[in-house]
Design a protein around this motif. Structure first.
Motif, PDB file in Angstrom:
ATOM      1  N   GLY A  39       1.002  -1.195   0.146  1.00 61.07           N
ATOM      2  CA  GLY A  39       0.195   0.317  -0.051  1.00 61.07           C
ATOM      3  C   GLY A  39       0.907   1.534   0.247  1.00 61.07           C
ATOM      4  O   GLY A  39       1.647   0.940  -0.357  1.00 61.07           O
TER       5      GLY A  39
ATOM      6  N   GLU B 151      -1.090  -1.687  -7.432  1.00 61.25           N
ATOM      7  CA  GLU B 151      -0.731  -1.489  -5.603  1.00 61.25           C
ATOM      8  C   GLU B 151      -1.868  -0.378  -4.798  1.00 61.25           C
ATOM      9  O   GLU B 151      -2.334  -0.777  -4.147  1.00 61.25           O
ATOM     10  CB  GLU B 151       0.607  -0.304  -5.437  1.00 61.25           C
ATOM     11  CG  GLU B 151       0.869  -1.201  -3.670  1.00 61.25           C
ATOM     12  CD  GLU B 151       1.254  -2.545  -3.092  1.00 61.25           C
ATOM     13  OE1 GLU B 151       1.377  -2.125  -1.686  1.00 61.25           O
ATOM     14  OE2 GLU B 151       1.161  -3.056  -3.938  1.00 61.25           O
TER      15      GLU B 151
ATOM     16  N   HIS C  83      -5.507  -1.684  -2.415  1.00 61.88           N
ATOM     17  CA  HIS C  83      -4.830  -1.432  -0.962  1.00 61.88           C
ATOM     18  C   HIS C  83      -6.613   0.454  -0.954  1.00 61.88           C
ATOM     19  O   HIS C  83      -6.471   1.219   0.179  1.00 61.88           O
ATOM     20  CB  HIS C  83      -4.035   0.015  -0.558  1.00 61.88           C
ATOM     21  CG  HIS C  83      -2.976  -2.206  -0.182  1.00 61.88           C
ATOM     22  ND1 HIS C  83      -2.230  -2.214  -1.328  1.00 61.88           N
ATOM     23  CD2 HIS C  83      -2.481  -2.860   0.319  1.00 61.88           C
ATOM     24  CE1 HIS C  83      -1.674  -3.333  -1.114  1.00 61.88           C
ATOM     25  NE2 HIS C  83      -2.123  -3.299   0.535  1.00 61.88           N
TER      26      HIS C  83
END
Length: 160
Positions: free
Chosen positions: A52, A111, A115
């Motif tokens: 994250g 990514e 998240h």
């Protein structure tokens, strides 16, 4: 064109942190007056999260990084309400034109999306065409620390 090279997450203990920080310091150090190379290395090490925000990625040619990009909490000191940011997209000059920057941007987008990030930002003085091609939209043109830049945003669809 895909380079086929591995794209990896960089952790805080990676031997490549100093190299990546050196690139970003040489390229954009003027935007952080008063931050020397040692401070830039420390800052980048702090951005090497495990998942994250924050995260740092690199494309590798064997044991040598050839490009990097980061997902960070903030990248513009006077616009802290905008978060998170795609930052420090850099590819060594001799490796440009092979799709490495696009791969790095897409990896940071993945990514962020994984998240829960629905919108994130970047700023660039000169790579607007690359980011527009990748689906980023202009938000604002402004001067930042003596340089004209474009703030851009990317809205991400929810993960499937």
């Amino acid at each position: 064109m895909d380079s086929g090279l591995p794209l990896v997450r960089i952790d805080a203990h990676s031997p490549h942190v100093a190299t990546l920080a050196g690139w970003t310091h040489a390229e954009w150090g003027h935007l952080n007056p008063g931050r020397d190379l040692a401070a830039t290395i420390g800052h980048l090490r702090g951005d090497c999260g495990s998942a994250g925000v924050p995260s740092v990625f690199a494309v590798m040619d064997g044991e040598r990084p050839v490009g990097t990009a980061s997902l960070v909490v903030d990248d513009m000191s006077d616009r802290r309400e905008l978060t998170p940011w795609l930052a420090s997209v850099y590819v060594l000059p001799e490796w440009r034109g092979r799709g490495i920057a696009s791969r790095l941007v897409r990896r940071v987008e993945e990514e962020a999306r994984a998240h829960g990030v629905e919108r994130f930002y970047l700023y660039t003085p000169d790579q607007q065409a690359l980011y527009r091609r990748l689906g980023w939209q202009d938000v604002e043109q402004r001067e930042y620390r003596g340089e004209m830049v474009t703030i851009m945003q990317r809205d991400l669809p929810a993960p499937v």
